[in-house]
Design a protein around this motif. Structure first.
Motif, PDB file in Angstrom:
ATOM      1  N   SER A  17      47.106  35.275  27.677  1.00 52.70           N
ATOM      2  CA  SER A  17      46.822  34.737  29.149  1.00 52.70           C
ATOM      3  C   SER A  17      48.096  34.186  29.723  1.00 52.70           C
ATOM      4  O   SER A  17      48.697  33.262  29.032  1.00 52.70           O
ATOM      5  CB  SER A  17      45.628  33.555  28.784  1.00 52.70           C
ATOM      6  OG  SER A  17      45.418  33.263  30.023  1.00 52.70           O
ATOM      7  N   CYS A  18      48.225  34.461  31.000  1.00 49.78           N
ATOM      8  CA  CYS A  18      49.376  33.865  31.841  1.00 49.78           C
ATOM      9  C   CYS A  18      48.550  33.628  33.279  1.00 49.78           C
ATOM     10  O   CYS A  18      48.165  34.467  33.702  1.00 49.78           O
ATOM     11  CB  CYS A  18      50.388  34.987  31.764  1.00 49.78           C
ATOM     12  SG  CYS A  18      52.063  34.345  32.630  1.00 49.78           S
ATOM     13  N   THR A  19      48.754  32.254  33.548  1.00 45.79           N
ATOM     14  CA  THR A  19      47.986  31.831  34.767  1.00 45.79           C
ATOM     15  C   THR A  19      48.846  31.879  36.018  1.00 45.79           C
ATOM     16  O   THR A  19      48.347  31.937  36.969  1.00 45.79           O
ATOM     17  CB  THR A  19      47.644  30.422  34.627  1.00 45.79           C
ATOM     18  OG1 THR A  19      48.832  29.590  34.180  1.00 45.79           O
ATOM     19  CG2 THR A  19      46.808  30.468  33.505  1.00 45.79           C
ATOM     20  N   SER A  20      50.233  32.352  35.841  1.00 48.59           N
ATOM     21  CA  SER A  20      51.020  32.245  37.198  1.00 48.59           C
ATOM     22  C   SER A  20      52.404  33.048  37.033  1.00 48.59           C
ATOM     23  O   SER A  20      52.745  33.178  35.810  1.00 48.59           O
ATOM     24  CB  SER A  20      51.238  30.930  37.743  1.00 48.59           C
ATOM     25  OG  SER A  20      51.996  30.228  36.904  1.00 48.59           O
ATOM     26  N   LYS A  21      52.925  33.508  37.909  1.00 47.50           N
ATOM     27  CA  LYS A  21      54.138  33.897  37.887  1.00 47.50           C
ATOM     28  C   LYS A  21      55.093  33.047  37.245  1.00 47.50           C
ATOM     29  O   LYS A  21      55.921  33.372  36.402  1.00 47.50           O
ATOM     30  CB  LYS A  21      54.972  34.563  39.444  1.00 47.50           C
ATOM     31  CG  LYS A  21      55.969  35.544  39.339  1.00 47.50           C
ATOM     32  CD  LYS A  21      56.684  35.792  40.451  1.00 47.50           C
ATOM     33  CE  LYS A  21      55.538  36.475  41.744  1.00 47.50           C
ATOM     34  NZ  LYS A  21      56.318  36.914  42.585  1.00 47.50           N
ATOM     35  N   PRO A  85      45.906  41.065  33.635  1.00 45.95           N
ATOM     36  CA  PRO A  85      46.896  41.264  34.501  1.00 45.95           C
ATOM     37  C   PRO A  85      46.938  40.116  35.406  1.00 45.95           C
ATOM     38  O   PRO A  85      46.117  39.318  35.523  1.00 45.95           O
ATOM     39  CB  PRO A  85      46.125  42.284  35.243  1.00 45.95           C
ATOM     40  CG  PRO A  85      45.423  43.128  34.270  1.00 45.95           C
ATOM     41  CD  PRO A  85      44.793  42.221  33.395  1.00 45.95           C
ATOM     42  N   LEU A  86      48.135  39.872  36.131  1.00 51.53           N
ATOM     43  CA  LEU A  86      48.478  38.778  36.938  1.00 51.53           C
ATOM     44  C   LEU A  86      48.916  39.101  38.191  1.00 51.53           C
ATOM     45  O   LEU A  86      49.770  40.140  38.373  1.00 51.53           O
ATOM     46  CB  LEU A  86      49.982  38.199  36.110  1.00 51.53           C
ATOM     47  CG  LEU A  86      50.546  37.042  36.918  1.00 51.53           C
ATOM     48  CD1 LEU A  86      49.685  35.702  36.707  1.00 51.53           C
ATOM     49  CD2 LEU A  86      51.814  36.568  35.916  1.00 51.53           C
ATOM     50  N   ASP A  87      48.436  38.645  39.160  1.00 54.69           N
ATOM     51  CA  ASP A  87      48.989  38.680  40.581  1.00 54.69           C
ATOM     52  C   ASP A  87      50.390  38.402  40.681  1.00 54.69           C
ATOM     53  O   ASP A  87      50.857  37.387  40.368  1.00 54.69           O
ATOM     54  CB  ASP A  87      48.479  37.671  41.814  1.00 54.69           C
ATOM     55  CG  ASP A  87      48.747  38.010  43.080  1.00 54.69           C
ATOM     56  OD1 ASP A  87      49.367  39.091  43.277  1.00 54.69           O
ATOM     57  OD2 ASP A  87      48.644  37.088  43.721  1.00 54.69           O
ATOM     58  N   PHE A  88      51.342  39.358  41.278  1.00 59.71           N
ATOM     59  CA  PHE A  88      52.842  39.146  41.012  1.00 59.71           C
ATOM     60  C   PHE A  88      53.374  39.678  42.494  1.00 59.71           C
ATOM     61  O   PHE A  88      54.628  39.917  42.485  1.00 59.71           O
ATOM     62  CB  PHE A  88      53.451  40.375  39.982  1.00 59.71           C
ATOM     63  CG  PHE A  88      54.510  39.788  39.235  1.00 59.71           C
ATOM     64  CD1 PHE A  88      54.497  39.002  38.381  1.00 59.71           C
ATOM     65  CD2 PHE A  88      55.760  40.253  39.920  1.00 59.71           C
ATOM     66  CE1 PHE A  88      55.757  38.611  37.839  1.00 59.71           C
ATOM     67  CE2 PHE A  88      56.997  39.960  39.374  1.00 59.71           C
ATOM     68  CZ  PHE A  88      57.091  39.037  38.179  1.00 59.71           C
ATOM     69  N   GLN A  94      48.804  45.321  43.357  1.00 56.81           N
ATOM     70  CA  GLN A  94      47.985  45.407  42.265  1.00 56.81           C
ATOM     71  C   GLN A  94      48.624  44.505  41.488  1.00 56.81           C
ATOM     72  O   GLN A  94      49.790  44.218  41.176  1.00 56.81           O
ATOM     73  CB  GLN A  94      48.079  46.775  41.749  1.00 56.81           C
ATOM     74  CG  GLN A  94      47.508  47.943  42.330  1.00 56.81           C
ATOM     75  CD  GLN A  94      46.207  47.619  42.861  1.00 56.81           C
ATOM     76  OE1 GLN A  94      45.315  47.484  41.937  1.00 56.81           O
ATOM     77  NE2 GLN A  94      45.642  47.713  44.041  1.00 56.81           N
ATOM     78  N   PRO A  95      47.524  43.858  40.383  1.00 53.83           N
ATOM     79  CA  PRO A  95      48.170  42.887  39.522  1.00 53.83           C
ATOM     80  C   PRO A  95      49.144  43.626  38.453  1.00 53.83           C
ATOM     81  O   PRO A  95      48.803  44.892  38.352  1.00 53.83           O
ATOM     82  CB  PRO A  95      46.728  42.502  38.994  1.00 53.83           C
ATOM     83  CG  PRO A  95      45.755  43.317  39.227  1.00 53.83           C
ATOM     84  CD  PRO A  95      46.177  44.108  40.397  1.00 53.83           C
ATOM     85  N   VAL A  96      49.733  43.018  37.541  1.00 50.24           N
ATOM     86  CA  VAL A  96      50.933  43.322  36.930  1.00 50.24           C
ATOM     87  C   VAL A  96      50.510  42.821  35.243  1.00 50.24           C
ATOM     88  O   VAL A  96      49.797  41.976  35.193  1.00 50.24           O
ATOM     89  CB  VAL A  96      52.208  42.677  37.189  1.00 50.24           C
ATOM     90  CG1 VAL A  96      53.059  42.994  35.934  1.00 50.24           C
ATOM     91  CG2 VAL A  96      52.736  43.075  38.396  1.00 50.24           C
ATOM     92  N   ASP A  97      50.608  44.150  34.392  1.00 50.51           N
ATOM     93  CA  ASP A  97      50.349  43.755  33.248  1.00 50.51           C
ATOM     94  C   ASP A  97      51.511  44.194  32.293  1.00 50.51           C
ATOM     95  O   ASP A  97      51.345  43.966  31.029  1.00 50.51           O
ATOM     96  CB  ASP A  97      48.909  44.351  32.499  1.00 50.51           C
ATOM     97  CG  ASP A  97      49.094  46.013  32.747  1.00 50.51           C
ATOM     98  OD1 ASP A  97      49.942  46.516  33.458  1.00 50.51           O
ATOM     99  OD2 ASP A  97      48.171  46.533  32.326  1.00 50.51           O
ATOM    100  N   LEU A  98      52.560  45.008  32.683  1.00 51.78           N
ATOM    101  CA  LEU A  98      53.674  45.319  31.929  1.00 51.78           C
ATOM    102  C   LEU A  98      54.599  44.535  32.658  1.00 51.78           C
ATOM    103  O   LEU A  98      55.142  44.853  33.996  1.00 51.78           O
ATOM    104  CB  LEU A  98      53.690  46.855  31.915  1.00 51.78           C
ATOM    105  CG  LEU A  98      52.569  47.539  31.258  1.00 51.78           C
ATOM    106  CD1 LEU A  98      52.758  49.012  31.550  1.00 51.78           C
ATOM    107  CD2 LEU A  98      52.498  47.266  30.044  1.00 51.78           C
ATOM    108  N   VAL A  99      55.695  43.878  31.884  1.00 50.15           N
ATOM    109  CA  VAL A  99      56.819  43.089  32.496  1.00 50.15           C
ATOM    110  C   VAL A  99      57.993  43.531  31.566  1.00 50.15           C
ATOM    111  O   VAL A  99      57.871  43.144  30.496  1.00 50.15           O
ATOM    112  CB  VAL A  99      56.485  41.574  32.534  1.00 50.15           C
ATOM    113  CG1 VAL A  99      57.770  40.764  33.127  1.00 50.15           C
ATOM    114  CG2 VAL A  99      55.299  41.470  33.370  1.00 50.15           C
TER     115      VAL A  99
END
Length: 154
Positions: A17-21, A85-88, A94-99
């Motif tokens: 889980s990651c809540t923000s950029k 996925p996180l809003d980026f 589209q939300p991001v899940d690979l960074v």
């Protein structure tokens, strides 16, 4: 340049889980500190500063944050797979899940660009992204990322 030369196995993580950029950048800073000996705060600040120039979410659930840092001795990578996925602010919204983050020395010049191109090329491969999204084990993720170059060399 090969991904295996810039991405240590312990610089690859799966995060539940990651809540923000901003939180994501802190996670990247912590990994950079533990794997590469850089100051986490410096990494976070550099990533935030670069992101201020324009979002690094390139679309299709992928973000390529990158920054230059005085203390970096060479170009290196950090990879995070986000289970949620996180809003980026990605170009396709589209939300991001690979960074895949890159940190380079201030004077890296062309090496930084070569690394960015290599990572971009690797993550444009839909098969690679599918494998990354279907695995959460860090060692498996590292193998998926670095096996691409082995199969391309063959």
């Amino acid at each position: 340049m090969q991904l295996s030369s810039i991405l240590k196995a312990d610089a690859v993580k799966s995060i539940a889980s990651c809540t923000s950029k901003k939180r994501l950048f802190h996670d990247l800073g912590e990994v950079a500190e533990s794997c590469y000996g850089l100051n986490a705060s410096d990494v976070v600040e550099a990533l935030i500063d670069r992101e201020g120039l324009g979002p690094t979410g390139v679309g299709q659930g992928i973000a390529l944050p990158h920054a230059r840092l005085e203390d970096a001795k060479s170009v290196f990578g950090l990879f995070l797979r986000l289970e949620k996925p996180l809003d980026f602010d990605a170009v396709d919204r589209q939300p991001v899940d690979l960074v895949f983050a890159l940190i380079a020395p201030k004077d890296a010049g062309v090496d930084h660009l070569k690394a960015l191109a290599l990572v971009s090329r690797t993550l444009r491969d839909k098969a690679v992204c599918t494998k990354l999204r279907s695995n959460s084990d860090a060692n498996t993720l590292h193998t998926i990322l670095t096996e691409v170059e082995a199969s391309q060399a063959a």
